[in-house]
Design an enzyme around this catalytic site. Structure first.
Site, PDB file in Angstrom:
ATOM      1  N   VAL A   1      -1.042  -5.293  16.502  1.00  0.00           N
ATOM      2  CA  VAL A   1      -1.612  -4.578  17.653  1.00  0.00           C
ATOM      3  C   VAL A   1      -2.311  -5.327  18.876  1.00  0.00           C
ATOM      4  O   VAL A   1      -2.409  -5.310  19.937  1.00  0.00           O
ATOM      5  CB  VAL A   1      -2.158  -3.284  17.303  1.00  0.00           C
ATOM      6  CG1 VAL A   1      -3.243  -3.375  16.759  1.00  0.00           C
ATOM      7  CG2 VAL A   1      -1.980  -2.513  18.237  1.00  0.00           C
TER       8      VAL A   1
ATOM      9  N   ASN B   1       0.808  -1.215   0.032  1.00  0.00           N
ATOM     10  CA  ASN B   1       0.201  -0.069   0.014  1.00  0.00           C
ATOM     11  C   ASN B   1       0.913   1.154   0.000  1.00  0.00           C
ATOM     12  O   ASN B   1       2.153   1.271  -0.006  1.00  0.00           O
ATOM     13  CB  ASN B   1      -0.823   0.033   1.178  1.00  0.00           C
ATOM     14  CG  ASN B   1      -0.375  -0.009   2.470  1.00  0.00           C
ATOM     15  OD1 ASN B   1       0.740   0.907   2.774  1.00  0.00           O
ATOM     16  ND2 ASN B   1      -0.214  -1.232   3.216  1.00  0.00           N
TER      17      ASN B   1
HETATM   18  O1  C5P Z   1      -8.143  -2.869  11.729  1.00  0.00           O
HETATM   19  P1  C5P Z   1      -7.413  -1.897  11.260  1.00  0.00           P
HETATM   20  O2  C5P Z   1      -6.239  -2.238  10.161  1.00  0.00           O
HETATM   21  O3  C5P Z   1      -7.977  -0.615  10.993  1.00  0.00           O
HETATM   22  O4  C5P Z   1      -6.447  -1.386  12.543  1.00  0.00           O
HETATM   23  C1  C5P Z   1      -5.564  -0.362  12.477  1.00  0.00           C
HETATM   24  C2  C5P Z   1      -4.696  -0.425  13.368  1.00  0.00           C
HETATM   25  O5  C5P Z   1      -4.095  -1.783  13.714  1.00  0.00           O
HETATM   26  C3  C5P Z   1      -3.276   0.104  13.148  1.00  0.00           C
HETATM   27  O6  C5P Z   1      -2.582   0.689  14.485  1.00  0.00           O
HETATM   28  C4  C5P Z   1      -2.426  -0.826  12.684  1.00  0.00           C
HETATM   29  O7  C5P Z   1      -1.097  -0.552  12.757  1.00  0.00           O
HETATM   30  C5  C5P Z   1      -2.888  -2.051  13.284  1.00  0.00           C
HETATM   31  N1  C5P Z   1      -2.778  -3.300  12.540  1.00  0.00           N
HETATM   32  C6  C5P Z   1      -1.936  -4.254  12.913  1.00  0.00           C
HETATM   33  N2  C5P Z   1      -1.848  -5.258  12.342  1.00  0.00           N
HETATM   34  C7  C5P Z   1      -2.770  -5.514  11.299  1.00  0.00           C
HETATM   35  C8  C5P Z   1      -3.777  -4.578  10.930  1.00  0.00           C
HETATM   36  C9  C5P Z   1      -3.743  -3.656  11.447  1.00  0.00           C
HETATM   37  O8  C5P Z   1      -1.031  -3.969  13.986  1.00  0.00           O
HETATM   38  N3  C5P Z   1      -2.799  -6.855  10.669  1.00  0.00           N
END
Ligand code: C5P
Length: 400
Positions: free
Chosen positions: A308, A210
């Site tokens: 996260v 991305n």
């Molecule tokens: O669920 P979403 O992608 O919208 O969540 C965004 C948050 O979750 C951000 O802090 C991103 O760094 C983290 N994230 C993560 N691992 C993933 C997807 C998102 O740590 N696979």
């Protein structure tokens, strides 16, 4: 870790009897966590030897403006760029006057002219010289130019007089220097930050990724470091230089990011997930380059681990912060994310507005946490990073 951890201090020593205290001052600054380099004026070398200050600082002492060896290594411009703070102690009446008039006849005054960092002066002189209208007017002008003036203190003077003009003692000067930086908020803490995109390989030459620039995560890493934290940045591929005084771990895929994160958070106090992790990865990675034999091609994807949420689910977890980039219902989705991922804070931004967020230098965020949410105005990502680190340090304090 002290109030000056991660800080680089250029100590300027000018000619005065208090120059003998510079040796102890180096020790006090180092004790507070700073790295120290020394520049001496020719007059200062009459009071204390460069060798003494070199041995204590652990760095060569710079003396001459026109020194070909120094220009090849650390000349005046490099020294000016290197320093976070220039502390001139002792600052003689003569040096104060020359600084006030923008003179650049020696190395120290030239470094001061060339530098954008904070300059602090610790005046040291006979009380009558300090009280003289000329010195007082020079000091006032320098204060108006935002230079910090430390002291001078009252007391016995080398010339036998008693009054104002003694250099502040080294321990006090080190404390005053620490107070100049709004740092120390995260002294002794470890912060782990993820940043940038991940790349999910399809074959040896192709990947899914991305447009994340990594700017927000990198700015946060610098702000955490400046707040005194031992900072680890786990970064996907970006076009940014690794921040100085931060340990940067380069990864490509979400699985590699997870592995590095789990290892680093074991002794961390704060985890900030600023990375734009790919939600899915190809179910299998072709060993050889995929050939375009068919008109259509289907790629099966599997879900990536949520980094996260995994960290937030650990039995011994750090304070965990996530981001939410949304195009609608910002507060609602961010609150859902806070609960679902068991986070302490969600930094939410509306990416439907293309002037902020993803690839831009600016960002506007809403801080979502249990209790009250806070909306911050649009600002540069570097300034925002400092505000966020301040907020997160506050959360850590109340959590303990
Ligand atoms: O669920 P979403 O992608 O919208 O969540 C965004 C948050 O979750 C951000 O802090 C991103 O760094 C983290 N994230 C993560 N691992 C993933 C997807 C998102 O740590 N696979």
């Amino acid at each position: 870790m002290g109030s000056l951890s991660n800080k680089r201090i250029l100590l300027g020593v000018t000619g005065g009897i208090a120059a003998y205290k510079s040796a102890e001052l180096i020790r006090c600054l180092q004790g507070a966590g700073a790295e120290v380099r020394v520049v001496m004026t020719p007059a200062a070398t009459e009071f204390i030897t460069p060798l003494t200050l070199q041995a204590l600082s652990g760095n060569p002492v710079s003396l001459e403006l026109l020194d070909t060896a120094a220009e090849a290594a650390m000349g005046h411009i490099e020294l000016a760029r290197w320093a976070d703070l220039i502390l001139i102690a002792p600052a003689s009446a003569d040096f104060i006057a020359r600084l006030c008039h923008g003179e650049g006849g020696d190395l120290l005054s030239t470094v001061c002219l060339a530098s954008h960092c904070t300059i602090a002066l610790a005046p040291a002189m006979n009380k009558h010289m300090w009280e003289s209208p000329a010195t007082q007017s020079n000091v006032q002008q320098l204060r108006a130019q935002d230079l910090a003036i430390f002291g001078p203190a009252m007391g016995y003077q080398a010339c036998g007089d008693i009054g104002e003009g003694r250099m502040e003692d080294p321990a006090t000067l080190a404390t005053m220097a620490g107070d100049l930086f709004n740092c120390g908020l995260l002294n002794g803490k470890k912060v782990v930050i993820t940043a940038g995109p991940t790349r999910e390989a399809l074959d040896p030459v192709r990947y899914i990724s991305n447009h994340s620039s990594g700017k927000m995560g990198y700015a946060l890493a610098t702000a955490a470091m400046e707040a005194g934290a031992t900072t680890v940045l786990i970064s996907g591929p970006v076009q940014l230089a690794p921040p100085e005084r931060v340990t940067t771990i380069a990864i490509e895929s979400a699985e590699q990011m997870l592995e590095a994160a789990l290892q680093e958070v074991e002794d961390a106090d704060i985890f900030i997930a600023a990375a734009a992790v790919a939600d899915y990865r190809p179910a299998s990675v072709a060993v050889q380059k995929i050939k375009k034999n068919n008109d259509e091609m289907l790629i099966q994807l599997v879900k990536n681990p949520d980094i996260v949420a995994t960290v937030a689910g650990l039995a011994k977890r750090p304070l965990t912060v996530g981001f939410a980039a949304e195009t609608e219902n910002l507060e609602y989705y961010a609150t859902q994310k806070l609960r679902k991922k068991n986070l302490d804070l969600v930094i939410a931004n509306d990416v439907s507005d293309t002037s902020i967020g993803f690839n831009s230098d600016d960002n506007r965020v809403l801080l979502v946490q249990a209790g009250a949410n806070t909306a911050l105005p649009t600002m540069n990502k570097n300034l925002l990073a400092h505000k966020l680190i301040e907020h997160i340090a506050g959360l850590l304090k109340t959590a303990h």
